[in-house]
Design an enzyme around this catalytic site. Structure first.
Site, PDB file in Angstrom:
ATOM      1  N   GLY A  21       0.776  -1.241   0.000  1.00  0.00           N
ATOM      2  CA  GLY A  21       0.000   0.000   0.000  1.00  0.00           C
ATOM      3  C   GLY A  21       0.802   1.282   0.000  1.00  0.00           C
ATOM      4  N   ASN A  23       1.852   3.031  -2.551  1.00  0.00           N
ATOM      5  CA  ASN A  23       1.296   4.004  -3.509  1.00  0.00           C
ATOM      6  C   ASN A  23       0.022   4.636  -2.966  1.00  0.00           C
ATOM      7  OD1 ASN A  23       2.765   4.294  -6.220  1.00  0.00           O
ATOM      8  ND2 ASN A  23       2.893   2.095  -5.800  1.00  0.00           N
ATOM      9  N   LEU A 102      -8.993  -7.460 -13.916  1.00  0.00           N
ATOM     10  CA  LEU A 102     -10.372  -6.974 -13.824  1.00  0.00           C
ATOM     11  C   LEU A 102     -11.204  -7.572 -14.957  1.00  0.00           C
ATOM     12  CD1 LEU A 102      -9.613  -3.218 -13.118  1.00  0.00           C
ATOM     13  CD2 LEU A 102     -10.305  -4.963 -11.469  1.00  0.00           C
ATOM     14  N   ASN A 116      -3.976   2.687 -13.399  1.00  0.00           N
ATOM     15  CA  ASN A 116      -3.072   1.681 -12.821  1.00  0.00           C
ATOM     16  C   ASN A 116      -1.657   2.222 -12.880  1.00  0.00           C
ATOM     17  OD1 ASN A 116      -2.243  -0.900 -11.790  1.00  0.00           O
ATOM     18  ND2 ASN A 116      -1.489  -1.412 -13.838  1.00  0.00           N
ATOM     19  N   HIS A 118       2.355   0.899 -13.083  1.00  0.00           N
ATOM     20  CA  HIS A 118       3.148  -0.284 -13.412  1.00  0.00           C
ATOM     21  C   HIS A 118       4.631   0.075 -13.280  1.00  0.00           C
ATOM     22  CE1 HIS A 118       4.056  -4.137 -15.165  1.00  0.00           C
ATOM     23  NE2 HIS A 118       4.937  -3.537 -15.944  1.00  0.00           N
ATOM     24  N   ASP A 150      -7.644  -0.816 -19.562  1.00  0.00           N
ATOM     25  CA  ASP A 150      -8.618  -1.364 -20.510  1.00  0.00           C
ATOM     26  C   ASP A 150      -8.697  -2.870 -20.291  1.00  0.00           C
ATOM     27  OD1 ASP A 150      -6.408  -2.428 -21.761  1.00  0.00           O
ATOM     28  OD2 ASP A 150      -6.498  -1.108 -23.515  1.00  0.00           O
ATOM     29  N   GLU A 183       7.375   6.087  -8.588  1.00  0.00           N
ATOM     30  CA  GLU A 183       5.936   5.760  -8.635  1.00  0.00           C
ATOM     31  C   GLU A 183       5.145   6.699  -7.738  1.00  0.00           C
ATOM     32  OE1 GLU A 183       4.765   1.630  -8.156  1.00  0.00           O
ATOM     33  OE2 GLU A 183       6.785   0.982  -8.664  1.00  0.00           O
TER      34      GLU A 183
HETATM   35  C1  GRF Z   1       4.039  -1.219  -7.244  1.00  0.00           C
HETATM   36  O1  GRF Z   1       5.340  -1.510  -7.666  1.00  0.00           O
HETATM   37  C2  GRF Z   1       3.128  -0.989  -8.418  1.00  0.00           C
HETATM   38  O2  GRF Z   1       3.771  -0.399  -9.504  1.00  0.00           O
HETATM   39  C3  GRF Z   1       2.688  -2.379  -8.768  1.00  0.00           C
HETATM   40  O3  GRF Z   1       2.530  -3.027  -7.533  1.00  0.00           O
HETATM   41  C4  GRF Z   1       3.391  -2.425  -6.570  1.00  0.00           C
HETATM   42  C5  GRF Z   1       2.522  -2.018  -5.420  1.00  0.00           C
HETATM   43  O4  GRF Z   1       3.276  -1.491  -4.352  1.00  0.00           O
HETATM   44  N1  GRF Z   1       1.483  -2.353  -9.562  1.00  0.00           N
HETATM   45  P1  GRF Z   1       2.528  -0.790  -3.147  1.00  0.00           P
HETATM   46  O5  GRF Z   1       1.552  -1.831  -2.590  1.00  0.00           O
HETATM   47  O6  GRF Z   1       1.821   0.412  -3.662  1.00  0.00           O
HETATM   48  O7  GRF Z   1       3.602  -0.465  -2.160  1.00  0.00           O
END
Ligand code: GRF
Length: 216
Positions: A21, A23, A102, A116, A118, A150, A183
């Site tokens: 979590g 992000n 999804l 999303n 990535h 998508d 990110e």
């Molecule tokens: C991140 O590296 C994101 O890019 C990918 O999953 C990871 C999630 O990390 N989709 P967090 O749970 O947000 O720390």
């Protein structure tokens, strides 16, 4: 469905996560510190009961729910998640480490309203362990991508990317750590772009509008 904010009516985010979590926490901190004015978190949903991210949401006092997906049919689980998001008035869904594909029905329920993140420069290295894929491939530059979702995995129109060099001293872990720092910046920037409403999607291309935004 509204996407741009106004003083009276903030854009309501629904965060979906499965794990750590970080992000989600970066987005929450951006809202708290005023970097995303007119945006609020309506609900955080995890499909994994033990996800540290959902415990963090509870600690922050944010509405949160666990809807366990394991063993359930994708369409049925997704219908429950969509219903909960709609019940909380969610305008924009942010996948933040949501480790589940999804269903087309879910994607259709939030058209161009699902983001999303990535940890690679798409279309390179989609799927799992993207940082390690990139490191093992020997790329000299990598990074992260925020894109609309998508029906295909890690595929929708790209909103923004942030790149970093791969250093001689890197291993897959140090590289992943440095990507993660990017990110956390990128997700807030992308949400701000989308919430501004000053863009259109032409084919695969996310394009900023020239001149004043046309509001829905
Ligand atoms: C991140 O590296 C994101 O890019 C990918 O999953 C990871 C999630 O990390 N989709 P967090 O749970 O947000 O720390």
């Amino acid at each position: 469905m509204k996407i741009h904010s106004s003083a009276k009516s903030p854009v309501r985010l629904g965060i979906l996560l499965s794990g750590r979590g970080s992000n989600f926490l970066a987005i929450a901190e951006s809202i708290r510190s005023g970097k995303l004015p007119g945006v609020e978190i309506a609900i955080v949903i995890s499909n994994v009961a033990e996800a540290p991210g959902i415990a963090a949401a509870a600690e922050l006092g944010l509405p949160n729910a666990v809807l366990v997906s394991k063993g359930r049919k994708r369409a049925e689980h997704d219908a429950d998640v969509a219903a909960l998001l709609k019940a909380h008035g969610v305008d924009l869904v942010c996948l933040a480490g949501y480790m589940r594909l999804l269903s087309p029905e879910f994607v259709a329920a939030f058209p161009h309203r699902i983001l999303n993140i990535h940890p690679a420069l798409l279309p390179a290295f989609p799927g799992l362990d993207a940082q390690e894929q990139a490191f093992n491939y020997g790329v000299k530059v990598t990074g992260c991508t925020v894109h609309f979702v998508d029906d295909e995995l890690d595929h929708g129109a790209i909103i923004l990317q942030r790149s970093i060099p791969v250093l001689e001293s890197d291993d897959a872990h140090s590289l992943a750590d440095r990507i993660l720092a990017e990110e956390h910046i990128a997700y807030t920037e992308a949400i701000a772009c989308v919430v501004s409403g000053d863009y259109e999607v032409r084919g695969r291309r996310y394009v900023k509008k020239q001149g004043p935004a046309i509001r829905e």
